[in-house]
Design a protein around this motif. Structure first.
Motif, mmCIF file in Angstrom:
data_model
loop_
_atom_site.group_PDB
_atom_site.id
_atom_site.type_symbol
_atom_site.label_atom_id
_atom_site.label_comp_id
_atom_site.label_asym_id
_atom_site.label_seq_id
_atom_site.Cartn_x
_atom_site.Cartn_y
_atom_site.Cartn_z
ATOM 1 N N LEU A 41 2.017 10.958 -3.502
ATOM 2 C CA LEU A 41 3.095 11.543 -3.083
ATOM 3 C C LEU A 41 3.317 12.941 -3.454
ATOM 4 N N ALA A 42 2.755 13.089 -4.986
ATOM 5 C CA ALA A 42 2.586 14.277 -5.720
ATOM 6 C C ALA A 42 1.525 15.513 -4.869
ATOM 7 N N VAL A 43 0.702 15.010 -4.379
ATOM 8 C CA VAL A 43 -0.627 15.754 -4.144
ATOM 9 C C VAL A 43 -0.476 16.160 -2.574
ATOM 10 N N LEU A 44 -0.206 14.825 -1.909
ATOM 11 C CA LEU A 44 0.035 14.999 -0.333
ATOM 12 C C LEU A 44 1.148 15.816 0.113
ATOM 13 N N HIS A 45 1.446 16.976 0.562
ATOM 14 C CA HIS A 45 2.415 17.793 0.752
ATOM 15 C C HIS A 45 3.339 17.194 2.075
ATOM 16 N N ARG A 46 4.305 16.649 1.938
ATOM 17 C CA ARG A 46 5.090 16.362 3.078
ATOM 18 C C ARG A 46 5.755 17.124 3.740
ATOM 19 N N GLU A 47 5.897 18.363 3.297
ATOM 20 C CA GLU A 47 6.450 19.590 4.033
ATOM 21 C C GLU A 47 5.479 20.054 5.031
ATOM 22 N N GLU A 48 4.223 19.881 4.648
ATOM 23 C CA GLU A 48 3.280 20.147 5.749
ATOM 24 C C GLU A 48 3.207 19.439 7.036
ATOM 25 N N VAL A 77 11.562 5.039 1.973
ATOM 26 C CA VAL A 77 11.153 4.011 2.797
ATOM 27 C C VAL A 77 9.620 3.961 3.024
ATOM 28 N N GLU A 78 9.008 5.216 3.189
ATOM 29 C CA GLU A 78 7.649 5.482 3.297
ATOM 30 C C GLU A 78 6.833 4.920 1.976
ATOM 31 N N ALA A 79 7.208 5.451 0.909
ATOM 32 C CA ALA A 79 7.097 5.056 -0.395
ATOM 33 C C ALA A 79 7.039 3.474 -0.630
ATOM 34 N N ARG A 80 8.129 2.988 -0.628
ATOM 35 C CA ARG A 80 7.904 1.624 -0.724
ATOM 36 C C ARG A 80 7.108 0.713 0.039
ATOM 37 N N LEU A 81 7.071 0.974 1.549
ATOM 38 C CA LEU A 81 6.096 0.417 2.179
ATOM 39 C C LEU A 81 4.831 0.454 1.842
ATOM 40 N N LEU A 82 4.210 1.699 1.173
ATOM 41 C CA LEU A 82 3.239 1.832 0.854
ATOM 42 C C LEU A 82 2.693 1.211 -0.235
ATOM 43 N N GLN A 83 3.709 1.032 -1.126
ATOM 44 C CA GLN A 83 3.670 0.199 -2.591
ATOM 45 C C GLN A 83 3.348 -1.408 -2.033
ATOM 46 N N ASP A 84 4.490 -1.807 -1.252
ATOM 47 C CA ASP A 84 4.476 -3.260 -1.062
ATOM 48 C C ASP A 84 3.322 -3.937 -0.191
ATOM 49 N N LEU A 85 2.664 -2.895 0.474
ATOM 50 C CA LEU A 85 1.592 -3.427 1.383
ATOM 51 C C LEU A 85 0.491 -3.643 0.680
ATOM 52 N N ARG A 86 0.310 -2.776 -0.712
ATOM 53 C CA ARG A 86 -0.847 -2.973 -1.576
ATOM 54 C C ARG A 86 -2.053 -3.103 -0.879
ATOM 55 N N ILE A 87 -2.528 -1.850 -0.123
ATOM 56 C CA ILE A 87 -3.534 -1.361 0.620
ATOM 57 C C ILE A 87 -4.581 -1.100 -0.282
ATOM 58 N N GLN A 88 -5.844 -1.838 0.074
ATOM 59 C CA GLN A 88 -7.169 -1.610 -0.580
ATOM 60 C C GLN A 88 -8.191 -0.497 -0.070
ATOM 61 N N PRO A 89 -8.770 -0.136 -0.662
ATOM 62 C CA PRO A 89 -9.961 0.792 0.094
ATOM 63 C C PRO A 89 -10.936 0.548 1.240
ATOM 64 N N HIS A 90 -11.167 -0.915 1.113
ATOM 65 C CA HIS A 90 -12.118 -1.239 2.172
ATOM 66 C C HIS A 90 -11.442 -1.747 3.545
ATOM 67 N N GLU A 91 -9.722 -1.567 3.485
ATOM 68 C CA GLU A 91 -9.125 -2.143 4.697
ATOM 69 C C GLU A 91 -8.966 -1.252 5.464
ATOM 70 N N SER A 92 -8.619 -1.725 7.056
ATOM 71 C CA SER A 92 -8.310 -1.278 8.208
ATOM 72 C C SER A 92 -6.858 -1.249 8.371
ATOM 73 N N VAL A 93 -6.287 -0.098 8.907
ATOM 74 C CA VAL A 93 -4.767 -0.166 9.016
ATOM 75 C C VAL A 93 -4.371 0.051 10.467
ATOM 76 N N LEU A 94 -3.558 -0.648 10.954
ATOM 77 C CA LEU A 94 -2.715 -0.198 12.355
ATOM 78 C C LEU A 94 -1.440 0.242 12.094
ATOM 79 N N GLU A 95 -1.135 1.437 12.818
ATOM 80 C CA GLU A 95 0.215 1.930 12.224
ATOM 81 C C GLU A 95 0.829 1.851 13.767
ATOM 82 N N ILE A 96 2.066 1.543 14.244
ATOM 83 C CA ILE A 96 2.503 1.845 15.312
ATOM 84 C C ILE A 96 3.868 2.852 15.105
ATOM 85 N N GLY A 97 4.034 3.955 15.761
ATOM 86 C CA GLY A 97 4.653 5.198 15.577
ATOM 87 C C GLY A 97 4.015 6.089 14.632
ATOM 88 N N ALA A 98 3.188 7.043 15.376
ATOM 89 C CA ALA A 98 2.696 8.162 14.433
ATOM 90 C C ALA A 98 3.385 9.060 13.735
#
Length: 229
Positions: A41-48, A77-98
């Motif tokens: 969150l510190a390096v990926l600039h949300r304002e952009e 909400v974005e941060a908590r979802l990201l934490q609670d889903l425990r995403i791993q580097p090998h995984e594929s993700v589907l997001e609904i609502g870009a």
């Protein structure tokens, strides 16, 4: 001459300070303790990823208006979802609502690949442009109605609904791999609950409901009748 250790640093930009305050005052107190998430969150600039007209709101604890009448999820909400889903580097993700593409960018920095569906063509183009400018190459934004299931490209290790639904369709759960997780905000106003659903077997799932929040409805997902006869 060296400065005392407690001398404040004054050269940080106002955006850097606002981002720091967002992380320390909004996100960390919301039980987000994963240092990898906080560092991202510190390096990926949300304002952009925020429309220029609303860029001053980028670090506020609120949903931000987007083109087409849509909203960007609140930062915590974005941060908590990201934490609670425990995403791993090998995984594929589907997001609904870009949306603006920001959640897709966060997911892409954690996963192998991200497919993000957006029903509004203007918003999909906005998200694509934002991802390209941020140098995110492993997230694909597709113009599609995420309620029309199943989705090509599955099964997925993680599914994220970047908006709320009245209930999670069973056909969407079918697109999870065994061990996969789905994160969704479920229910009705005035209060909804986040569901983290893990596929434990061919036809078995475990559901945790760790926190309350509210979010704008995703379009076209079914709403069950409130009336029983």
């Amino acid at each position: 001459m060296s400065l005392p250790l407690n001398t404040p640093i004054t050269h940080a930009s106002s955006q850097d300070q606002a981002r720091f305050n967002m992380i320390e005052q909004q996100i960390r107190p919301w039980d987000v303790a994963d240092n990898d998430v906080l560092d991202l969150l510190a390096v990926l600039h949300r304002e952009e990823f925020v429309p220029l007209a609303h860029r001053g709101l980028a670090f506020m604890d609120m949903e931000i208006p987007l083109p087409g009448g849509q909203n960007m999820l609140a930062p915590r909400v974005e941060a908590r979802l990201l934490q609670d889903l425990r995403i791993q580097p090998h995984e594929s993700v589907l997001e609904i609502g870009a949306g603006s593409g920001y959640m897709a960018a966060l997911l892409a920095r954690r996963a192998k690949r991200v497919l993000s569906l957006e029903i509004d063509p203007e918003l999909a183009a906005f998200a694509r442009d934002n991802l390209q400018r941020a140098g995110i190459a492993n997230a694909d934004v597709r113009v599609a109605d995420g309620s029309q299931l199943p989705v090509d490209g599955g099964p997925f290790d993680v599914i994220v609904l970047s908006g709320s639904v009245a209930q999670v369709p069973a056909v969407l759960l079918d697109q999870l791999r065994r061990g996969g997780r789905l994160g969704a905000i479920v229910g009705d106003l005035p209060m909804m609950r986040t569901h983290i659903i893990t596929r434990t077997g061919e036809a078995s799932f475990e559901t945790a409901e760790p926190w309350d929040t509210v979010a704008q409805r995703l379009q076209n997902f079914p709403t069950p009748s409130r009336f029983h006869f």
